[in-house]
Design a protein around this motif. Structure first.
Motif, PDB file in Angstrom:
ATOM      1  N   VAL A   1     134.730  64.766 -15.958  1.00  0.00           N
ATOM      2  CA  VAL A   1     133.822  64.071 -16.903  1.00  0.00           C
ATOM      3  C   VAL A   1     134.699  63.001 -17.638  1.00  0.00           C
ATOM      4  O   VAL A   1     135.552  63.335 -18.367  1.00  0.00           O
ATOM      5  N   LEU A   2     133.890  61.870 -17.983  1.00  0.00           N
ATOM      6  CA  LEU A   2     134.410  60.976 -18.686  1.00  0.00           C
ATOM      7  C   LEU A   2     133.353  60.502 -19.877  1.00  0.00           C
ATOM      8  O   LEU A   2     132.344  60.178 -19.621  1.00  0.00           O
ATOM      9  N   GLU A   3     133.736  60.747 -20.989  1.00  0.00           N
ATOM     10  CA  GLU A   3     132.844  60.726 -22.357  1.00  0.00           C
ATOM     11  C   GLU A   3     133.115  59.933 -23.315  1.00  0.00           C
ATOM     12  O   GLU A   3     134.293  59.974 -23.824  1.00  0.00           O
ATOM     13  N   ARG A   4     132.413  58.939 -23.667  1.00  0.00           N
ATOM     14  CA  ARG A   4     132.583  57.857 -24.674  1.00  0.00           C
ATOM     15  C   ARG A   4     132.707  58.415 -26.149  1.00  0.00           C
ATOM     16  O   ARG A   4     133.682  58.186 -27.005  1.00  0.00           O
ATOM     17  N   ALA A   5     132.000  59.569 -26.265  1.00  0.00           N
ATOM     18  CA  ALA A   5     132.030  60.081 -27.861  1.00  0.00           C
ATOM     19  C   ALA A   5     133.255  61.142 -27.772  1.00  0.00           C
ATOM     20  O   ALA A   5     134.122  61.221 -26.822  1.00  0.00           O
ATOM     21  N   SER A   6     133.620  61.714 -29.029  1.00  0.00           N
ATOM     22  CA  SER A   6     134.783  62.692 -29.114  1.00  0.00           C
ATOM     23  C   SER A   6     134.331  64.232 -28.532  1.00  0.00           C
ATOM     24  O   SER A   6     134.954  64.651 -28.827  1.00  0.00           O
ATOM     25  N   GLY A   7     133.098  64.309 -28.037  1.00  0.00           N
ATOM     26  CA  GLY A   7     132.822  65.644 -27.586  1.00  0.00           C
ATOM     27  C   GLY A   7     131.623  65.307 -26.878  1.00  0.00           C
ATOM     28  O   GLY A   7     130.707  64.150 -26.732  1.00  0.00           O
ATOM     29  N   GLY A   8     131.355  66.536 -26.214  1.00  0.00           N
ATOM     30  CA  GLY A   8     129.855  66.434 -25.289  1.00  0.00           C
ATOM     31  C   GLY A   8     128.698  66.684 -26.231  1.00  0.00           C
ATOM     32  O   GLY A   8     128.740  67.100 -27.057  1.00  0.00           O
ATOM     33  N   GLY A   9     127.640  66.485 -25.394  1.00  0.00           N
ATOM     34  CA  GLY A   9     126.128  66.474 -26.151  1.00  0.00           C
ATOM     35  C   GLY A   9     125.208  65.584 -25.933  1.00  0.00           C
ATOM     36  O   GLY A   9     124.162  65.628 -25.604  1.00  0.00           O
ATOM     37  N   GLY A  10     125.721  64.309 -26.305  1.00  0.00           N
ATOM     38  CA  GLY A  10     125.123  63.297 -26.042  1.00  0.00           C
ATOM     39  C   GLY A  10     123.754  63.233 -26.848  1.00  0.00           C
ATOM     40  O   GLY A  10     123.392  63.950 -27.679  1.00  0.00           O
ATOM     41  N   ALA A  11     122.692  62.064 -26.566  1.00  0.00           N
ATOM     42  CA  ALA A  11     121.745  62.259 -27.220  1.00  0.00           C
ATOM     43  C   ALA A  11     120.789  63.502 -26.903  1.00  0.00           C
ATOM     44  O   ALA A  11     119.905  63.924 -27.566  1.00  0.00           O
ATOM     45  N   SER A  12     121.040  64.323 -26.029  1.00  0.00           N
ATOM     46  CA  SER A  12     120.449  65.553 -25.534  1.00  0.00           C
ATOM     47  C   SER A  12     120.700  66.704 -26.776  1.00  0.00           C
ATOM     48  O   SER A  12     119.644  67.337 -27.212  1.00  0.00           O
TER      49      SER A  12
ATOM     50  N   ARG B   1     129.447  77.030 -20.970  1.00  0.00           N
ATOM     51  CA  ARG B   1     129.638  77.521 -19.613  1.00  0.00           C
ATOM     52  C   ARG B   1     130.505  76.372 -18.956  1.00  0.00           C
ATOM     53  O   ARG B   1     131.200  76.795 -18.076  1.00  0.00           O
ATOM     54  N   CYS B   2     130.514  75.067 -19.128  1.00  0.00           N
ATOM     55  CA  CYS B   2     131.163  74.101 -18.268  1.00  0.00           C
ATOM     56  C   CYS B   2     132.705  74.441 -18.645  1.00  0.00           C
ATOM     57  O   CYS B   2     133.643  74.572 -17.809  1.00  0.00           O
ATOM     58  N   ALA B   3     132.934  74.568 -19.982  1.00  0.00           N
ATOM     59  CA  ALA B   3     134.604  75.007 -20.372  1.00  0.00           C
ATOM     60  C   ALA B   3     134.968  76.243 -19.725  1.00  0.00           C
ATOM     61  O   ALA B   3     136.109  76.156 -19.149  1.00  0.00           O
ATOM     62  N   GLU B   4     134.244  77.159 -19.697  1.00  0.00           N
ATOM     63  CA  GLU B   4     134.613  78.407 -19.248  1.00  0.00           C
ATOM     64  C   GLU B   4     134.893  78.420 -17.653  1.00  0.00           C
ATOM     65  O   GLU B   4     135.895  79.091 -17.233  1.00  0.00           O
ATOM     66  N   GLU B   5     134.069  77.331 -17.072  1.00  0.00           N
ATOM     67  CA  GLU B   5     134.041  77.147 -15.676  1.00  0.00           C
ATOM     68  C   GLU B   5     135.326  76.381 -15.056  1.00  0.00           C
ATOM     69  O   GLU B   5     135.478  76.033 -13.985  1.00  0.00           O
ATOM     70  N   GLY B   6     135.832  75.870 -16.381  1.00  0.00           N
ATOM     71  CA  GLY B   6     137.030  74.950 -16.009  1.00  0.00           C
ATOM     72  C   GLY B   6     136.643  73.451 -15.513  1.00  0.00           C
ATOM     73  O   GLY B   6     137.337  72.513 -14.787  1.00  0.00           O
ATOM     74  N   VAL B   7     135.553  72.829 -16.255  1.00  0.00           N
ATOM     75  CA  VAL B   7     135.361  71.389 -15.938  1.00  0.00           C
ATOM     76  C   VAL B   7     135.962  70.422 -17.122  1.00  0.00           C
ATOM     77  O   VAL B   7     135.945  70.895 -18.164  1.00  0.00           O
ATOM     78  N   PRO B   8     136.847  69.626 -16.635  1.00  0.00           N
ATOM     79  CA  PRO B   8     137.605  68.986 -17.486  1.00  0.00           C
ATOM     80  C   PRO B   8     136.957  67.986 -17.882  1.00  0.00           C
ATOM     81  O   PRO B   8     136.121  67.350 -17.331  1.00  0.00           O
ATOM     82  N   ALA B   9     137.387  67.385 -19.184  1.00  0.00           N
ATOM     83  CA  ALA B   9     136.601  65.977 -19.481  1.00  0.00           C
ATOM     84  C   ALA B   9     137.690  65.354 -20.153  1.00  0.00           C
ATOM     85  O   ALA B   9     138.567  65.749 -21.059  1.00  0.00           O
ATOM     86  N   LEU B  10     137.401  64.066 -20.381  1.00  0.00           N
ATOM     87  CA  LEU B  10     138.282  62.988 -21.100  1.00  0.00           C
ATOM     88  C   LEU B  10     137.327  62.642 -22.160  1.00  0.00           C
ATOM     89  O   LEU B  10     136.473  62.058 -21.772  1.00  0.00           O
ATOM     90  N   TYR B  11     137.804  62.411 -23.361  1.00  0.00           N
ATOM     91  CA  TYR B  11     136.835  62.147 -24.320  1.00  0.00           C
ATOM     92  C   TYR B  11     137.406  60.789 -24.944  1.00  0.00           C
ATOM     93  O   TYR B  11     138.387  60.233 -24.720  1.00  0.00           O
TER      94      TYR B  11
END
Lengths: 479, 479
Positions: free
Chosen positions: A41-52, A177-187
């Motif tokens: 996952v590539l995310e522009r902010a410094s963490g996940g969540g977005g407008a959601s 859950r994403c973290a637990e299951e090992g989904v990697p992300a670049l922030y």
């Protein structure tokens, strides 16, 4: 850019690259990961969540979810499909059908991730819920003519969080859950370009992180899930000019249409770019729906029991976007949700005085009220078919009017247009062909409703999460 | 122009000046005359009739006309209103309601002028009738979801004339009555400008006749009834660019939007300028409706039992405006009305061969047909809700396909947009105010349906004649 013009090396590689870590991106990543894919996952902010995460946390879902059953509501997938097919502008009925038929299982899936939903319902008229109650009516299901086409059921499923940003509770659970299951992300990582091979297949992305460019190879596909464009002043001015004056975008700064522009640069078609949901509700309290709305010609123009976004759409079509909520003493109250938004103009002893006070054409409001009151006494709104529950003669003076004009109230808006996709969340090009390796889900793709007339609260998180999963699974299954 | 800039003398004077002598203008003139007004018609051609006289002569009327009753159909004004309110885009429900409630009396009025209508009906699927039969179904009344909202009834009332230009029979009768009752007209007289006083009231027109300018004072009002704009290449290119390539305008050369431009120059708002009804019907014969329509992705996209203009609207939304009519041996026939318009592509022994022959994505048509055939066997089209009468499995090879793509067939089109008017046929300005003294009716004003998805044959002559009368009467009653 073209792969043949790409001179550098791939810094990262994955099967499925997900751009944006709001609800659609998180669901896409998790589904791809669970299907055995190597995901990034590539995310522009410094963490996940977005407008959601700053949304009110409502998922439009139905067909007989466990919450609907527990609260005693009958619903089935066919009724949900019929309602959506008839009320929304989306021409891809197969996609609408997939969403309807898959809705119960999708609710269960969300809950299995730990997204909290109570077995409770709210039976009044609300825009947001300030409680943890779950199920409430958020669309036009009960509004004429839709209640004749499909059996109405409440389908707004609100996450059990307090306040207007309950969406954070959903995102917390899903990201955990994403973290637990090992989904990697670049922030702090903003995708700037899609890389396409000679056949047009999207094979990777270029991004900027910490001031340097990185290249990420996507073996199977790229999922764009970057949100809407209502914070992009220039795109708003171009596509929905009316919104650029006084309306307030409801979202976060990164809702700047970046993903839409990435897709378009790769040849994608867009859809419904002039679509918005804007609103400044007249309810709650529900009793205000017993009032009438008139334009500056003193004429009614919409069934007042419409979903607030539908009403707002009609306000915007009136002369000078001007409209008044007319009440009598029996039903007078200040709009609760919008007490800061709609100005009480004045009170008057008679309808004639009110007509003059509002500067309406002579006789216009008197005529409108005479007719409306006659209809109300007969129990049937002959022109706009407002439900009989909300009909009562407005004849108990004094009378009052609120100004709900577009430029006099605070209208909040979100954009509904975006990249054109098919039922598999694949992005479609301007010749109608699939762009291989490119997916879009959530608010950077066109919503199922293309206008505020057909939107329902929950039509962002609901289909956004659903088609996010579709994208992740389909991309992962690609050869 | 401004009255204060007008230096000349009035050459002619009348209470009500009617611009254009097609159906809307003739009805306006007659009604104003009968109300005691001093009327003058200005017509650009050398005689009356306009595009109405070359039309197929269908009036959309209902609510229980004498023809409907004689042919055994039950209808009432409320059902007609509900259908139109739900299916058309017109936001002015009061105007739609006036038309519905006044429809029976309007039919009687037309007949009283000598417009010939038989007490006969045609029960098949037709686009034009080549006989003198009157009543037939010309809209989407029986199409899902409309049949759930309002009880369907056929409402196309065709004038008793033979051929595709039966409208001439109506215009002959109405113009004869106008002449008998002393409605004066100037021919070869093209209105070039509206004259407005300082308050914006339209007080007269400037026109050219025989190479000289004449000025005509209108004491009470000017009625614009000049027809649509589909013969104006530049306006078509600007407003409905898709039509400017291969579609053929259905009308007469003076359908050049002159009245729309006159109105706009006087400050008028326009409405639905991107609206068109275009068509290249797949029926008759009706059995072809048992086939399916697929796009270049091999997917269905519309209920095939839709009114032909609705189907065409969806064709135009498909990738590259491409669509195929798929038939099996049991229902194969050449489209009659369009035999010169739709090309038979080929015949194939199997669905797989057909899919390959049409260049559709592998498996797409096979999947679509599997699903459709299963639905047909179950008696319910689960996705598009085509009526069960038209459902049968397409499994009797060989198979055939017609190309109904937009650029491969001859699509005929008319424009639906024009000046914005209210229920009294008064023209509305861009701030939503009435322009005093200015009226519009017929195809130079916006139609009740704003798109081919909601149009029905007869929605030009029906409302055009009705609101022509409304304009004439209201103008005459003005102070």
């Amino acid at each position: 850019m073209k792969l043949s013009d790409f001179q550098g090396q791939w810094d990262e590689r994955a099967d499925v690259v997900v751009v944006g870590y709001g609800i659609a991106g998180a669901c896409a990543a998790l589904e791809a990961k669970r299907a055995g894919g190597d995901v990034l996952v590539l995310e522009r902010a410094s963490g996940g969540g977005g407008a959601s995460a700053s949304s009110s946390g409502i998922f439009y879902l139905g067909g007989g979810t466990d919450v609907q059953k527990a609260c005693g509501y009958e619903d089935d997938a066919e009724e949900m499909f019929k309602f959506l097919a008839a009320s929304t502008e989306c021409a891809d009925k197969q996609a609408v059908r997939d969403f309807s038929l898959g809705s119960v299982a999708h609710f269960d899936w969300l809950e299995s991730l730990g997204v909290p939903f109570e077995r409770t319902s709210f039976k009044g008229k609300a825009v947001f819920l300030d409680t943890t109650e779950c199920l409430f009516s958020t669309g036009n299901e009960k509004v004429w003519p839709y209640h004749l086409i499909a059996r109405p059921a409440p389908r707004g499923h609100k996450v059990a969080g307090i306040g207007e940003n309950a969406g954070a509770e959903a995102m917390k659970a899903i990201l955990a859950r994403c973290a637990e299951e090992g989904v990697p992300a670049l922030y702090d990582c903003a995708v700037t370009e899609l890389v396409q091979d000679d056949d047009g297949r999207v094979v990777g992305v270029l991004a900027r992180q910490d001031g340097r460019q990185i290249a990420v190879r996507a073996r199977k596909g790229v999922v764009l899930s970057t949100g809407g464009y209502n914070l992009n002043t220039e795109m708003v001015r171009r596509n929905v000019p009316l919104m650029s004056d006084t309306a307030v975008p409801l979202g976060i700064p990164s809702n700047d249409g970046a993903g839409i522009e990435l897709g378009v640069a790769a040849g994608a078609a867009t859809l419904a770019m002039d679509g918005i949901i804007a609103t400044a509700s007249i309810y709650p309290p529900g009793q205000l729906i017993k009032g009438i709305l008139v334009n500056r010609n003193g004429e009614r123009f919409v069934a007042e029991d419409s979903y607030h976004g539908r009403t707002a759409s009609y306000v915007m079509e009136q002369p000078e976007q001007t409209a008044y909520l007319i009440l009598d003493a029996e039903i007078f109250a200040y709009p609760e949700i919008t007490s800061a938004q709609h100005a009480l103009i004045d009170g008057w002893e008679t309808v004639e005085e009110m007509e003059a006070g509002l500067g309406l054409p002579g006789g216009s409001l008197v005529n409108t009220l005479e007719r409306y009151n006659a209809d109300a006494r007969a129990g049937e709104d002959s022109v706009f078919h407002k439900h009989a529950d909300w009909l009562k003669p407005l004849d108990q003076g004094p009378f009052a009017a609120f100004d709900i004009s577009f430029n006099k109230s605070i209208y909040l808006f979100m954009t509904l247009g975006g990249l054109k996709t098919n039922r598999h969340a694949q992005v479609i090009d301007r010749q109608g062909r699939v762009i291989p390796g490119l997916y879009a889900a959530g608010a950077c793709s066109a919503h199922i409703p293309h206008s505020g007339k057909s939107y329902a609260s929950g039509m962002s998180l609901g289909p956004g999460s659903f088609f996010g999963r579709v994208a992740g699974a389909h991309a992962c299954a690609a050869e």
